[in-house]
Design a protein around this motif. Structure first.
Motif, short mmCIF file in Angstrom:
data_model
loop_
_atom_site.label_atom_id
_atom_site.label_comp_id
_atom_site.label_asym_id
_atom_site.label_seq_id
_atom_site.Cartn_x
_atom_site.Cartn_y
_atom_site.Cartn_z
N ARG A 20 0.66 -1.40 -0.06
CA ARG A 20 -0.07 0.10 0.03
C ARG A 20 0.62 1.24 -0.07
NH1 ARG A 20 -4.54 -1.85 4.49
NH2 ARG A 20 -5.81 -3.12 2.87
N SER A 21 1.89 1.24 0.85
CA SER A 21 2.75 2.28 0.83
C SER A 21 3.54 2.61 -0.39
CB SER A 21 3.81 2.18 2.13
OG SER A 21 4.71 3.31 2.02
N SER A 22 3.90 1.55 -0.99
CA SER A 22 4.64 1.60 -2.25
C SER A 22 3.73 2.40 -3.26
CB SER A 22 5.02 0.24 -2.58
OG SER A 22 5.79 0.67 -3.88
N ILE A 23 2.54 1.88 -3.44
CA ILE A 23 1.57 2.24 -4.48
C ILE A 23 1.31 3.96 -4.17
CG2 ILE A 23 -0.97 2.21 -5.30
CD1 ILE A 23 -0.61 -0.82 -4.62
N LEU A 24 0.98 4.04 -2.97
CA LEU A 24 0.86 5.55 -2.80
C LEU A 24 1.83 6.69 -2.90
CD1 LEU A 24 -1.52 5.05 0.57
CD2 LEU A 24 -2.25 5.74 -1.94
N GLU A 25 2.85 6.10 -2.74
CA GLU A 25 4.24 6.95 -2.80
C GLU A 25 4.49 7.18 -4.30
OE1 GLU A 25 6.35 8.78 -1.17
OE2 GLU A 25 5.84 7.82 1.07
N GLU A 41 6.04 -0.13 -12.68
CA GLU A 41 7.53 0.28 -13.11
C GLU A 41 8.40 0.79 -12.26
OE1 GLU A 41 8.02 2.12 -17.02
OE2 GLU A 41 6.97 0.50 -18.03
N LYS A 42 7.63 1.98 -11.53
CA LYS A 42 8.14 2.79 -10.59
C LYS A 42 8.23 2.32 -8.95
CE LYS A 42 7.42 6.95 -13.07
NZ LYS A 42 8.68 7.45 -13.16
N MET A 43 7.45 1.25 -8.83
CA MET A 43 7.43 0.70 -7.32
C MET A 43 8.57 0.22 -6.88
SD MET A 43 3.58 -0.69 -6.56
CE MET A 43 3.48 -2.33 -7.86
N ASN A 44 8.92 0.32 -5.68
CA ASN A 44 10.25 -0.19 -5.23
C ASN A 44 10.13 -1.66 -4.60
OD1 ASN A 44 8.73 0.26 -2.78
ND2 ASN A 44 10.10 1.74 -1.86
N ILE A 45 8.72 -2.21 -4.89
CA ILE A 45 8.84 -3.62 -4.44
C ILE A 45 7.90 -4.27 -5.55
CG2 ILE A 45 8.81 -3.30 -1.90
CD1 ILE A 45 5.64 -3.44 -2.14
N THR A 46 7.96 -5.66 -5.49
CA THR A 46 7.12 -6.33 -6.38
C THR A 46 5.90 -6.84 -6.02
OG1 THR A 46 8.39 -8.25 -6.05
CG2 THR A 46 9.11 -6.95 -7.81
N MET A 47 5.02 -7.04 -6.57
CA MET A 47 3.74 -7.37 -6.24
C MET A 47 2.74 -7.89 -7.22
SD MET A 47 1.15 -4.13 -5.32
CE MET A 47 2.19 -3.25 -4.68
N TYR A 53 -4.75 -4.54 -7.57
CA TYR A 53 -6.03 -4.01 -7.73
C TYR A 53 -6.79 -4.10 -6.50
CZ TYR A 53 -5.53 -2.98 -12.70
OH TYR A 53 -5.02 -2.48 -13.87
N ARG A 54 -6.54 -5.01 -5.74
CA ARG A 54 -7.22 -5.33 -4.37
C ARG A 54 -6.75 -3.98 -3.48
NH1 ARG A 54 -5.71 -9.91 -3.32
NH2 ARG A 54 -3.79 -9.50 -2.22
N ASN A 55 -5.69 -3.32 -3.58
CA ASN A 55 -5.39 -2.31 -2.64
C ASN A 55 -5.80 -1.14 -3.39
OD1 ASN A 55 -3.63 -3.25 -0.33
ND2 ASN A 55 -2.45 -4.07 -1.94
N ILE A 56 -5.96 -1.00 -4.71
CA ILE A 56 -6.60 0.23 -5.48
C ILE A 56 -8.00 0.32 -5.02
CG2 ILE A 56 -7.22 0.82 -7.82
CD1 ILE A 56 -4.22 1.77 -7.11
N ALA A 57 -8.73 -1.02 -5.13
CA ALA A 57 -10.07 -0.95 -4.82
C ALA A 57 -10.27 -0.44 -3.39
CB ALA A 57 -10.68 -2.44 -5.04
N LYS A 58 -9.57 -0.77 -2.51
CA LYS A 58 -9.65 -0.30 -1.07
C LYS A 58 -9.31 1.27 -1.21
CE LYS A 58 -10.04 -0.98 3.15
NZ LYS A 58 -11.32 -1.38 3.84
N PHE A 59 -8.36 1.55 -1.63
CA PHE A 59 -8.07 3.17 -1.66
C PHE A 59 -9.28 3.89 -2.12
CE2 PHE A 59 -3.42 2.09 -2.29
CZ PHE A 59 -3.21 1.91 -0.73
N GLU A 60 -9.96 3.21 -3.49
CA GLU A 60 -10.93 3.94 -4.22
C GLU A 60 -12.12 3.91 -3.37
OE1 GLU A 60 -13.28 4.24 -8.31
OE2 GLU A 60 -12.10 2.40 -7.77
N GLU A 61 -12.24 3.12 -2.52
CA GLU A 61 -13.53 3.03 -1.68
C GLU A 61 -13.34 4.01 -0.40
OE1 GLU A 61 -14.50 -0.13 2.07
OE2 GLU A 61 -14.15 -1.04 0.05
N LEU A 62 -12.11 4.12 -0.11
CA LEU A 62 -12.01 5.05 1.00
C LEU A 62 -11.94 6.53 0.60
CD1 LEU A 62 -9.46 3.09 3.05
CD2 LEU A 62 -11.73 3.53 3.80
#
Length: 123
Positions: A20-25, A41-47, A53-62
């Motif tokens: 979550r932190s990586s996506i938001l950063e 491409e820009k994330m500092n971790i692999t997922m 998409y599960r995390n993006i859906a949570k971010f959008e919901e919030l």
């Protein structure tokens, strides 16, 4: 992790994870909408894609992240701020945020997308 991202986690009472932190950063640093491939491409971790998409859906919901679909049939994401329009160049496909006052628009506006030719492609 930046103070802005820490504040987002606290304000939305959401559990901190490295994913979550990586996506938001990445979204915080870019200042323009990005699709899954560009963010990955820009994330500092692999997922994997499902985790993304599960995390993006949570971010959008919030209400932390805003998304819209562009002509290339890809979803683009950005940190939520004020509702604003996007301009998509029909030639180079660059997406830019526009400062347009949408304060008088009635209803719950999710996205406004304008299309045309950008300055660089016109010349």
């Amino acid at each position: 992790m930046s103070e802005q991202i820490k504040t987002l986690f606290q304000e939305h009472d959401i559990k901190f994870t490295a994913a979550r932190s990586s996506i938001l950063e990445v979204l915080k640093e870019t200042h323009h909408p990005m699709n899954y491939e560009q963010i990955k491409e820009k994330m500092n971790i692999t997922m994997d894609k499902a985790t993304f998409y599960r995390n993006i859906a949570k971010f959008e919901e919030l209400g932390m992240v805003h998304k819209f679909e562009a002509d290339d049939r890809k979803w683009y994401f950005e940190l939520s701020s004020t509702t604003h329009a996007h301009f998509i160049c029909e030639h180079c496909h660059q997406i830019t945020c526009m400062n347009v006052d949408l304060g008088n628009v009635e209803g719950d506006v999710k996205s406004i997308v304008l299309k045309g030719t950008c300055k660089e492609c016109r010349t």
